[in-house]
Design an enzyme around this catalytic site. Structure first.
Site, mmCIF file in Angstrom:
data_model
loop_
_atom_site.group_PDB
_atom_site.id
_atom_site.type_symbol
_atom_site.label_atom_id
_atom_site.label_comp_id
_atom_site.label_asym_id
_atom_site.label_seq_id
_atom_site.Cartn_x
_atom_site.Cartn_y
_atom_site.Cartn_z
ATOM 1 N N HIS A 77 -8.000 -1.090 -5.987
ATOM 2 C CA HIS A 77 -8.472 -2.459 -5.780
ATOM 3 C C HIS A 77 -7.276 -3.381 -5.554
ATOM 4 C CE1 HIS A 77 -12.845 -2.391 -7.343
ATOM 5 N NE2 HIS A 77 -12.486 -1.177 -6.965
ATOM 6 N N TYR A 204 -15.258 -11.628 -12.136
ATOM 7 C CA TYR A 204 -15.181 -12.286 -13.434
ATOM 8 C C TYR A 204 -15.831 -13.655 -13.278
ATOM 9 C CZ TYR A 204 -11.794 -8.899 -15.291
ATOM 10 O OH TYR A 204 -11.162 -7.762 -15.754
ATOM 11 N N PRO A 297 -11.307 -6.834 -24.107
ATOM 12 C CA PRO A 297 -11.221 -6.103 -22.842
ATOM 13 C C PRO A 297 -11.105 -6.982 -21.605
ATOM 14 C CG PRO A 297 -13.479 -6.122 -23.644
ATOM 15 C CD PRO A 297 -12.644 -6.740 -24.719
ATOM 16 N N LYS A 301 -6.458 -4.339 -20.693
ATOM 17 C CA LYS A 301 -5.153 -3.928 -21.190
ATOM 18 C C LYS A 301 -5.173 -2.778 -22.196
ATOM 19 C CE LYS A 301 -2.808 -6.543 -18.734
ATOM 20 N NZ LYS A 301 -2.929 -5.789 -17.522
ATOM 21 N N TYR A 387 -2.101 -8.981 -14.778
ATOM 22 C CA TYR A 387 -3.262 -8.081 -14.675
ATOM 23 C C TYR A 387 -2.851 -6.734 -14.091
ATOM 24 C CZ TYR A 387 -8.234 -6.925 -14.088
ATOM 25 O OH TYR A 387 -9.475 -6.333 -14.183
#
Length: 394
Positions: A77, A204, A297, A301, A387
């Protein structure tokens, strides 16, 4: 009855990804290990956990011969979507920092590790009980336990790695120390569904009803989450109610986008909490993964931190038990904790930015932050850098 005694160089308590990857990395350096686990191999392999691998995690797994199936079946991704009412923005990690993330579930990483360690003749013992750690301040620590047949056993070693999660005995065996903990006032309601993902990247979503996340496990399996109250009973939500709420929070119909529902195969509620324990070592005991830290979550990580820990711990233990050089082992806790705290902060930042608190002032702050991150290259780059993964040593 006196326990039967065996010996190895490193005793690893815990047969999840952290423990098995550590055994794999140690073996590559010529160090023997035995892995001990209270659960069955089937139970450990079936646990549904993290699904996102940072670029650095993928690079390490590939480097040590564990990347063949990941390269074939993992889903690369470029970034993620951030969404809030009437807006959806793509944060393109590849364009911003030149790194990606990969959707490849923890269960798949576990399968690859089990296959590799089985082929290598790894020694492991499952379904043990009454685990206790001894003589940690000496150069001959040991682990006692009762095996699946009820026989007492003692495993002597040069060092012990505690990879046994937040409820195992390893962290409790470290005297003193400090644990920092945060319990969040919401939980995640997670579902698995046999339906192709309705998105090419993770979404998100901030919404007045609460946070939502559209993730995936494969081309045919979707993983989705809803923010719910702690203590929510998954059975109190019908499938129709779940899909209706996901559609609302994820923006079904916005700019023509549609959420495709499908058969739900698993429902679970995950409490949101975070803790960090320091130090991550004492004498000849060294903690890795959830035994030392847990993060919510939201920032993806947890598994990646475990991989980063053992990437540091393997050379430290190899030097310690192989040559007697303790420099890396002595520095392990401080080195690992720098990355742990950075990732803990990022996970907190993502969580507090996206989860609705019910406070009107907080709501406006969150929306302001989301607008900044999605309109500022500096803001987006900071999110992408954290990220997609920082170096193992920072």
């Amino acid at each position: 009855m006196n326990p039967a005694t065996t010996r190895t160089q490193v005793a690893i308590v815990g047969a999840g990804p952290a423990g098995l990857l550590l055994s794999h990395l140690l073996a590559a350096r010529g160090i023997d290990s035995v892995v001990l686990e209270t659960r069955s191999q089937e139970y450990v392999g079936a646990r549904i956990r993290a699904g996102i691998l940072e670029q650095s995690s993928v690079d390490l797994l590939t480097e040590v011969g564990l990347g063949e199936r990941l390269a074939r079946e993992g889903d690369q991704h470029r970034g993620i979507y951030l969404q809030f009412p009437h807006e959806r923005h793509h944060i393109d990690f590849q364009s911003l920092i030149g790194r990606s993330v990969y959707v490849y579930g923890q269960t798949e990483v576990q399968k690859d590790l089990v296959e590799a360690r089985t082929a290598a003749g790894q020694q492991w013992v499952y379904e043990i009980s009454d685990v206790a750690l001894h003589d940690l301040d000496t150069d001959r620590p040991s682990v006692t336990y009762v095996d699946a047949d009820g026989a007492p056993q003692r495993l002597e070693a040069d060092a012990i790695a505690g990879c046994d999660g937040s409820f195992g005995p390893s962290r409790a065996a470290i005297p003193g120390g400090t644990t920092w903990e945060r319990t969040y006032p919401y939980s995640w309601f997670g579902i698995l569904a046999d339906v192709a993902p309705s998105t090419d990247e993770l979404i998100y979503a901030w919404h007045p009803h609460g946070f939502a996340l559209h993730s995936m496990r494969s081309e045919t399996v979707s993983r989705l989450y809803l923010q719910v109250e702690p203590g929510t009973d998954p059975d109190s939500w019908s499938d129709d109610r779940i899909w209706d709420e996901l559609a609302t929070r994820l923006g079904h119909g916005q700019d023509g986008w549609e959420l495709e529902p499908g058969p739900i195969t698993d429902k679970s509620v995950l409490p949101m909490r975070s803790y960090v324990h320091a130090p991550m070592s004492h004498g000849r005991l060294f903690l890795a993964g959830d035994a030392a830290h847990i993060v919510p979550p939201t920032g993806a990580k947890g598994l990646n931190l475990a991989i980063a820990d053992v990437a540091l711990l393997a050379p430290a233990l190899a030097e310690l038990v192989g040559t007697g050089d303790a420099r890396l082992a002595d520095a392990y806790s401080d080195t690992a904790l720098r990355r742990v705290w950075r990732c803990t902060h990022f996970s907190w930042w993502m969580t507090t930015m996206l989860h609705h608190s019910g406070d009107a002032f907080d709501e406006q702050l969150q929306l302001s932050q989301l607008r900044w991150v999605t309109s500022s290259e500096a803001g987006a780059t900071g999110l992408a850098e954290n990220y997609a993964g920082l170096p193992f040593e920072i």
